[in-house]
Enzyme design. Structure first.
Site, PDB file in Angstrom:
ATOM      1  N   ASP A  33       0.786  -1.059  -0.195  1.00 56.71           N
ATOM      2  CA  ASP A  33       0.027  -0.023  -0.162  1.00 56.71           C
ATOM      3  C   ASP A  33       1.061   1.375   0.087  1.00 56.71           C
ATOM      4  O   ASP A  33       1.885   1.428   0.447  1.00 56.71           O
ATOM      5  CB  ASP A  33      -1.064  -0.330   1.061  1.00 56.71           C
ATOM      6  CG  ASP A  33      -2.039   1.143   0.700  1.00 56.71           C
ATOM      7  OD1 ASP A  33      -3.078   0.599   1.075  1.00 56.71           O
ATOM      8  OD2 ASP A  33      -1.886   2.166   1.040  1.00 56.71           O
ATOM      9  N   ILE A  34       0.049   2.273  -0.650  1.00 58.14           N
ATOM     10  CA  ILE A  34       1.444   3.165  -0.802  1.00 58.14           C
ATOM     11  C   ILE A  34       1.109   4.626   0.333  1.00 58.14           C
ATOM     12  O   ILE A  34       2.216   5.112   0.438  1.00 58.14           O
ATOM     13  CB  ILE A  34       0.576   4.382  -2.107  1.00 58.14           C
ATOM     14  CG1 ILE A  34       2.159   5.321  -2.629  1.00 58.14           C
ATOM     15  CG2 ILE A  34      -0.447   4.949  -1.754  1.00 58.14           C
ATOM     16  CD1 ILE A  34       1.436   5.955  -4.232  1.00 58.14           C
ATOM     17  N   ASN A  91     -12.495  -3.239   2.055  1.00 54.45           N
ATOM     18  CA  ASN A  91     -13.821  -2.139   2.339  1.00 54.45           C
ATOM     19  C   ASN A  91     -14.534  -2.652   1.159  1.00 54.45           C
ATOM     20  O   ASN A  91     -14.078  -2.158  -0.104  1.00 54.45           O
ATOM     21  CB  ASN A  91     -13.136  -0.554   2.131  1.00 54.45           C
ATOM     22  CG  ASN A  91     -12.716  -0.515   3.333  1.00 54.45           C
ATOM     23  OD1 ASN A  91     -12.458  -0.904   4.308  1.00 54.45           O
ATOM     24  ND2 ASN A  91     -11.176  -0.080   3.515  1.00 54.45           N
ATOM     25  N   GLU A  99     -11.956   3.894  -1.117  1.00 55.74           N
ATOM     26  CA  GLU A  99     -11.646   4.639  -2.662  1.00 55.74           C
ATOM     27  C   GLU A  99     -11.481   4.360  -3.830  1.00 55.74           C
ATOM     28  O   GLU A  99     -11.811   4.112  -4.851  1.00 55.74           O
ATOM     29  CB  GLU A  99     -10.669   4.422  -1.666  1.00 55.74           C
ATOM     30  CG  GLU A  99     -10.983   5.577  -0.143  1.00 55.74           C
ATOM     31  CD  GLU A  99     -10.097   6.622   0.772  1.00 55.74           C
ATOM     32  OE1 GLU A  99      -8.752   5.657  -0.225  1.00 55.74           O
ATOM     33  OE2 GLU A  99     -10.805   7.243   1.153  1.00 55.74           O
ATOM     34  N   VAL A 100     -11.070   2.524  -4.136  1.00 62.72           N
ATOM     35  CA  VAL A 100     -10.679   2.352  -5.255  1.00 62.72           C
ATOM     36  C   VAL A 100     -11.763   1.293  -5.490  1.00 62.72           C
ATOM     37  O   VAL A 100     -11.462  -0.134  -4.936  1.00 62.72           O
ATOM     38  CB  VAL A 100      -8.950   1.747  -5.187  1.00 62.72           C
ATOM     39  CG1 VAL A 100      -8.925   0.975  -6.853  1.00 62.72           C
ATOM     40  CG2 VAL A 100      -8.193   3.032  -4.457  1.00 62.72           C
ATOM     41  N   HIS A 104     -10.219  -4.769  -4.005  1.00 64.92           N
ATOM     42  CA  HIS A 104      -8.632  -5.377  -2.846  1.00 64.92           C
ATOM     43  C   HIS A 104      -8.869  -5.659  -1.551  1.00 64.92           C
ATOM     44  O   HIS A 104      -9.875  -5.505  -0.459  1.00 64.92           O
ATOM     45  CB  HIS A 104      -7.712  -3.971  -2.980  1.00 64.92           C
ATOM     46  CG  HIS A 104      -8.283  -3.045  -2.983  1.00 64.92           C
ATOM     47  ND1 HIS A 104      -9.445  -2.032  -2.835  1.00 64.92           N
ATOM     48  CD2 HIS A 104      -8.254  -2.390  -1.143  1.00 64.92           C
ATOM     49  CE1 HIS A 104      -9.751  -0.835  -2.737  1.00 64.92           C
ATOM     50  NE2 HIS A 104      -9.144  -1.104  -1.821  1.00 64.92           N
ATOM     51  N   MET A 105      -8.353  -6.817  -0.965  1.00 66.66           N
ATOM     52  CA  MET A 105      -8.167  -6.982   0.434  1.00 66.66           C
ATOM     53  C   MET A 105      -6.903  -6.626   1.350  1.00 66.66           C
ATOM     54  O   MET A 105      -5.985  -6.428   0.568  1.00 66.66           O
ATOM     55  CB  MET A 105      -7.131  -8.314   0.902  1.00 66.66           C
ATOM     56  CG  MET A 105      -9.103  -9.406   0.184  1.00 66.66           C
ATOM     57  SD  MET A 105     -10.727  -8.594   0.831  1.00 66.66           S
ATOM     58  CE  MET A 105     -10.883 -10.784   1.787  1.00 66.66           C
ATOM     59  N   HIS A 106      -6.811  -5.607   2.038  1.00 67.46           N
ATOM     60  CA  HIS A 106      -5.992  -5.108   3.206  1.00 67.46           C
ATOM     61  C   HIS A 106      -4.998  -6.208   3.775  1.00 67.46           C
ATOM     62  O   HIS A 106      -6.508  -7.254   4.609  1.00 67.46           O
ATOM     63  CB  HIS A 106      -6.776  -4.337   3.660  1.00 67.46           C
ATOM     64  CG  HIS A 106      -6.639  -2.959   2.944  1.00 67.46           C
ATOM     65  ND1 HIS A 106      -6.405  -1.665   2.978  1.00 67.46           N
ATOM     66  CD2 HIS A 106      -8.339  -2.755   1.985  1.00 67.46           C
ATOM     67  CE1 HIS A 106      -6.174  -0.752   2.024  1.00 67.46           C
ATOM     68  NE2 HIS A 106      -8.106  -1.364   1.854  1.00 67.46           N
TER      69      HIS A 106
END
Ligand code: AMP
Length: 118
Positions: A33-34, A91, A99-100, A104-106
């Site tokens: 993650d950035i 999310n 947001e994106v 995606h899984m964090h």
């Protein structure tokens, strides 16, 4: 919601934007993650065009779903957080604060992540 292929993760998958790759297979990409929220913060995404978990669960092949699940475990192993514990969270949509608009899984760990909700 239909898939918008101008989203940032679609651009990473097309090679238009760089990422710090952690792992990859035929169906899945994992990268840092950035803006990391914990010492380890990796995003795991399918290479297919899926908006979110609902879209993926409904449309992805069994092979893609298996690859995605196993990649999350693989990331936990290779980043060294499998033994100490970690959090996996996705999310979804407006109330989920996504947001994106590409699934995606964090994967968060490397230090205590705290309680689930504040
Ligand atoms: P979410 O709110 O669940 O949609 O999370 C989107 C995540 O993508 C955030 O944690 C961002 O820091 C992360 N992010 C946005 N752009 C990039 C990028 N170019 N490379 C890596 N991570 C990104």
């Amino acid at each position: 919601m239909s898939y918008d292929d101008s989203n940032v993760f679609a651009r990473i998958l097309r090679g238009e934007l760089p990422c710090k790759k952690v792992a990859e297979d035929e169906h899945t990409l994992a990268f840092e993650d950035i803006n990391p929220g914990r010492a380890v913060h990796v995003l795991v995404i399918p290479k297919g065009a899926y908006v979110d978990w609902l879209d993926f669960a409904a449309k992805a092949s069994a092979e893609e779903q298996t690859a995605f699940t196993r990649m999350i475990a693989h990331v936990a192993e290779i980043t060294g957080i499998a033994g100490t514990g970690f959090r996996v969270v996705s999310n979804i949509g407006e109330n989920g604060h996504q947001e994106v608009p590409h699934l995606h899984m964090h994967v968060l760990g490397g230090e205590p992540v705290g309680r689930m909700l504040s």
